[in-house]
Design a protein around this motif. Structure first.
Motif, short mmCIF file in Angstrom:
data_model
loop_
_atom_site.label_atom_id
_atom_site.label_comp_id
_atom_site.label_asym_id
_atom_site.label_seq_id
_atom_site.Cartn_x
_atom_site.Cartn_y
_atom_site.Cartn_z
N ARG A 115 0.84 -1.21 0.00
CA ARG A 115 0.00 0.00 0.00
C ARG A 115 0.87 1.25 0.00
O ARG A 115 0.62 2.19 -0.76
CB ARG A 115 -0.94 -0.01 1.20
N TRP A 116 1.86 1.28 0.84
CA TRP A 116 2.78 2.42 0.91
C TRP A 116 3.44 2.66 -0.46
O TRP A 116 3.43 3.79 -0.97
CB TRP A 116 3.84 2.13 1.97
N ASN A 117 3.98 1.61 -1.04
CA ASN A 117 4.67 1.75 -2.32
C ASN A 117 3.73 2.15 -3.44
O ASN A 117 4.08 3.00 -4.29
CB ASN A 117 5.37 0.43 -2.68
N GLY A 118 2.54 1.54 -3.48
CA GLY A 118 1.59 1.88 -4.54
C GLY A 118 1.14 3.32 -4.46
O GLY A 118 1.02 4.01 -5.49
N LEU A 119 0.87 3.81 -3.26
CA LEU A 119 0.41 5.19 -3.11
C LEU A 119 1.54 6.19 -3.36
O LEU A 119 1.31 7.25 -3.97
CB LEU A 119 -0.19 5.39 -1.71
N PHE A 120 2.74 5.87 -2.93
CA PHE A 120 3.85 6.79 -3.20
C PHE A 120 4.24 6.79 -4.68
O PHE A 120 4.80 7.78 -5.17
CB PHE A 120 5.05 6.50 -2.30
N GLU A 121 3.94 5.71 -5.40
CA GLU A 121 4.11 5.77 -6.85
C GLU A 121 3.19 6.84 -7.43
O GLU A 121 3.59 7.61 -8.32
CB GLU A 121 3.81 4.41 -7.47
N GLY A 122 1.96 6.91 -6.94
CA GLY A 122 1.04 7.96 -7.37
C GLY A 122 1.52 9.35 -7.00
O GLY A 122 1.40 10.30 -7.79
N VAL A 123 2.08 9.50 -5.79
CA VAL A 123 2.65 10.78 -5.37
C VAL A 123 3.78 11.18 -6.30
O VAL A 123 3.87 12.34 -6.76
CB VAL A 123 3.15 10.70 -3.92
N ALA A 124 4.67 10.22 -6.61
CA ALA A 124 5.81 10.52 -7.46
C ALA A 124 5.37 10.98 -8.85
O ALA A 124 5.92 11.93 -9.42
CB ALA A 124 6.71 9.29 -7.57
N ARG A 125 4.36 10.32 -9.39
CA ARG A 125 3.87 10.70 -10.71
C ARG A 125 3.24 12.09 -10.69
O ARG A 125 3.43 12.89 -11.61
CB ARG A 125 2.87 9.66 -11.20
N SER A 126 2.49 12.38 -9.64
CA SER A 126 1.87 13.70 -9.52
C SER A 126 2.93 14.78 -9.39
O SER A 126 2.85 15.85 -10.04
CB SER A 126 0.94 13.73 -8.31
N ASN A 127 3.94 14.54 -8.56
CA ASN A 127 5.00 15.52 -8.39
C ASN A 127 5.83 15.69 -9.65
O ASN A 127 6.30 16.79 -9.97
CB ASN A 127 5.91 15.12 -7.22
N GLN A 128 6.05 14.61 -10.40
CA GLN A 128 6.81 14.73 -11.64
C GLN A 128 6.06 15.62 -12.64
O GLN A 128 6.66 16.41 -13.36
CB GLN A 128 7.08 13.37 -12.26
N ALA A 129 4.75 15.49 -12.66
CA ALA A 129 3.95 16.35 -13.53
C ALA A 129 4.13 17.82 -13.14
O ALA A 129 4.27 18.70 -14.01
CB ALA A 129 2.48 15.96 -13.46
N LEU A 130 4.13 18.12 -11.84
CA LEU A 130 4.30 19.49 -11.38
C LEU A 130 5.70 20.01 -11.71
O LEU A 130 5.87 21.19 -12.09
CB LEU A 130 4.04 19.57 -9.87
N THR A 131 6.71 19.18 -11.58
CA THR A 131 8.08 19.57 -11.92
C THR A 131 8.19 19.92 -13.40
O THR A 131 8.76 20.95 -13.78
CB THR A 131 9.06 18.44 -11.57
N LEU A 132 7.65 19.06 -14.24
CA LEU A 132 7.72 19.28 -15.69
C LEU A 132 6.90 20.49 -16.10
O LEU A 132 7.27 21.23 -17.02
CB LEU A 132 7.25 18.04 -16.42
N LEU A 133 5.78 20.71 -15.42
CA LEU A 133 4.95 21.86 -15.74
C LEU A 133 5.70 23.16 -15.50
O LEU A 133 5.63 24.11 -16.31
CB LEU A 133 3.68 21.83 -14.89
N ALA A 134 6.46 23.21 -14.41
CA ALA A 134 7.25 24.41 -14.12
C ALA A 134 8.33 24.64 -15.17
O ALA A 134 8.72 25.79 -15.43
CB ALA A 134 7.88 24.28 -12.73
#
Length: 580
Positions: A112-131
């Motif tokens: 559960r921890w790993n699956g949810l943090f994969e989602g966090v990582a993907r969301s944050n990568q989108a924000l990084t690339l957007l900037a």
């Protein structure tokens, strides 16, 4: 069949994520990683769109049975809605959940921890690339605002799930190195979850071009739920009321209840007016299997071609949840006496499949037979449920089969994807929030702020729809399949009476949908309710419930995975109470 029920280019979005760039002082040693694209390539509107889609793709926890949004194990099995089912040795990791014996090295918390943090990582990568994509002439300001709103909505979803599972997590923001991430001290994140949902609510469009994307109203509903979980009743009530009054689906359809309860779990009604925010799925897309992976184990067992899925016998409804649908003059047994010998349902427990059996004629809420597969009752066009023939091992799971997220006989091959190891990949969406859930959350907020009449009206609205659903539960001769009787409440004499009715209504309306454990815990009822259910189930299933005991405080939240503490240290990531 609409092939675009999962967001387009999801596979692309997933491919783009998680790739770490290899750097070295000697340029001739710089080798571009295979299967990943450099940030310079992705820092465009198209690149950010693809990565956001990849963040959506993780909602179903693909490849991870305990990271998906349905919470079928984390919320429903742990909350007493369902037994693990099947056999003791099949996927034995779930036994620890049934018996409340998880520890820091158990698989479920780690997955559960790993699956949810994969989602966090993907969301944050989108924000990084957007900037980094500000120089792309194709990226309009409105596009950038929308993409940030979607990424922050998704990050808030993943952190909401981490919060209700672990009570803490390091809140990671874009731009941190791996070393910096490992120094972010774990904490409660309700304020940050609120901030992300608030941004999404303030900035997302009311209507989106594509079904499945979060819009303003989905963000408002999830923000209201976040406030509700913290007991912030007044702001939750105001926000949820606005969403109920004005909300629309992603494609602009006004929210409302479907006419029949069962249609909320029918792929033919995906993205309907009842869908506030859903994990998207599709079948027979011609590219890759993007059907729903979350429920692939949760079908009747050994059905062959005469039933759905043919595997694997997990997620069997408990005796307690089935008995909960008993009614008396149309109203539920709010004192839990539905489990008494005088009131409980007749079952075929211990009856061989070939032996004669006649279902009982007890008065029941029709939602029972839209939620629970039981012998002799029509089962989604596959004929009457045949009882033990479809149960892998009654002594391990009981007499019932799951029903809510199972496809109809008429949908075989069109709303199912048979390109993988089982026919059990369906195209049914999972609604993370649906409209009846929204109505009951608003009812709760009204009751907790003294508006008992307002809460009564909303609860009765949900019950009225449930009553309409009895008309489609018919035998071959056209008669009703069981003795259905559901009535509305006339009044609530006190806040306690209203609260009890609301809590029970959520149990009935949302059974098997992953909410129950989290509801019980936030109401302060987890230990008393779950110990009561354990004691009752153990009478019939002594093996699965052997040694089961819900103990506070440790069983209120999952243990932090020991592997994560070993990586970051207990000063940064402390273990939860009871697991040291």
């Amino acid at each position: 069949m609409r092939l675009y029920k999962r967001l387009p280019s999801i596979a692309l979005g997933a491919l783009l994520l998680g790739g770490l760039l290899f750097t070295c002082k000697d340029e001739f040693l710089e080798v571009a990683p295979r299967g990943a694209l450099a940030p310079s390539v992705l820092a465009t509107k198209a690149g950010v769109e693809g990565v956001v889609l990849g963040a959506y793709a993780q909602l179903g926890g693909r490849g991870n049975y305990f990271g998906g949004a349905s919470n079928w194990a984390n919320g429903s099995i742990q909350g007493g809605d369902a037994n693990k089912g099947t056999e003791d040795g099949d996927f034995s990791d779930i036994n620890d959940l049934v018996r409340y014996s998880l520890n820091p090295t158990s698989r479920i918390p780690s997955d559960r921890w790993n699956g949810l943090f994969e989602g966090v990582a993907r969301s944050n990568q989108a924000l990084t690339l957007l900037a980094a994509a500000v120089d792309d002439p194709l990226l309009r300001e409105s596009d950038a605002t929308r993409l940030e709103g979607e990424a922050r909505f998704l990050r808030a979803h993943y952190y909401f799930q981490l919060q209700i599972s672990f009570d803490q997590a390091p809140f990671l923001t874009p731009g941190l190195t791996v070393e910096e991430q490992q120094q972010v001290v774990s904490s409660s994140n309700w304020d940050k979850i609120e901030a992300d949902f608030q941004y999404a609510y303030d900035n997302l469009p009311e209507v989106m071009a594509d079904a499945g994307r979060a819009n303003k109203w989905a963000a408002g509903a999830y923000l209201g739920k976040t406030l509700l979980y913290q007991g912030k009743w007044e702001p939750a009530k105001a926000l949820l009321q606005n969403v109920v009054d004005n909300g629309q689906t992603a494609n602009g359809q006004e929210y409302g209840l479907l006419d029949n309860y069962a249609d909320a779990f029918n792929a033919e009604f995906d993205n309907s007016q009842e869908s506030v925010f859903a994990v998207q799925a599709a079948a027979n897309s011609g590219t890759t299997n993007v059907a729903n992976p979350d429920f692939v184990l949760n079908f009747p067992h050994n059905t062959g071609s005469s039933g759905p899925g043919n595997c694997c016998g997990f997620f069997q409804p408990t005796f307690d949840i089935a008995n909960s649908f008993r009614t008396n003059s149309g109203l539920p047994f709010l004192d839990n006496s539905y489990n008494s010998e005088a009131n409980r349902l007749k079952t075929d427990f211990g009856v061989e499949g070939g032996d004669a059996y006649t279902p009982g004629n007890e008065e029941v809420d029709p939602r029972l037979d839209h939620s629970v597969g039981r012998r002799g009752i029509p089962y989604l066009g596959w004929g009457p449920h045949p009882g033990k023939f479809w149960i892998r091992l009654q002594s391990n799971g009981g007499p019932y089969s799951p029903k809510k997220f199972v496809y109809y006989a008429s949908q075989e091959g069109s709303f199912t994807d048979g390109t993988s190891w089982t026919r059990g990949y369906g195209s049914m969406n999972y609604n993370i929030i649906r409209f009846s859930d929204l109505l009951l959350m608003l009812a709760e907020a009204k009751i907790e702020t003294g508006d008992l009449a307002g809460g009564l009206e909303l609860i009765n609205q949900v019950r009225a729809r449930a009553g309409n659903s009895a008309s489609i539960l018919k035998k071959d001769d056209g008669s009703e399949a069981a003795n259905y009787n559901i009535a509305q409440y006339s009044s609530f004499a006190s806040a306690d009476e209203a609260r009890t009715a609301l809590h029970f209504e959520r149990k009935l309306e949302l059974s098997g949908e992953g909410h129950r454990f989290f509801d019980l815990r936030r109401w302060g009822k987890a230990e008393s309710e779950l110990d009561r259910i354990i004691a009752f189930e153990k009478q019939f299933l002594p093996g699965p419930y052997g040694g089961a005991d819900f103990t506070t405080p440790q069983d209120l939240f999952y243990p932090i995975p020991q592997s994560q503490i070993d990586l970051q240290g207990s000063a940064v990531l402390p273990q939860n109470p009871g697991y040291n």
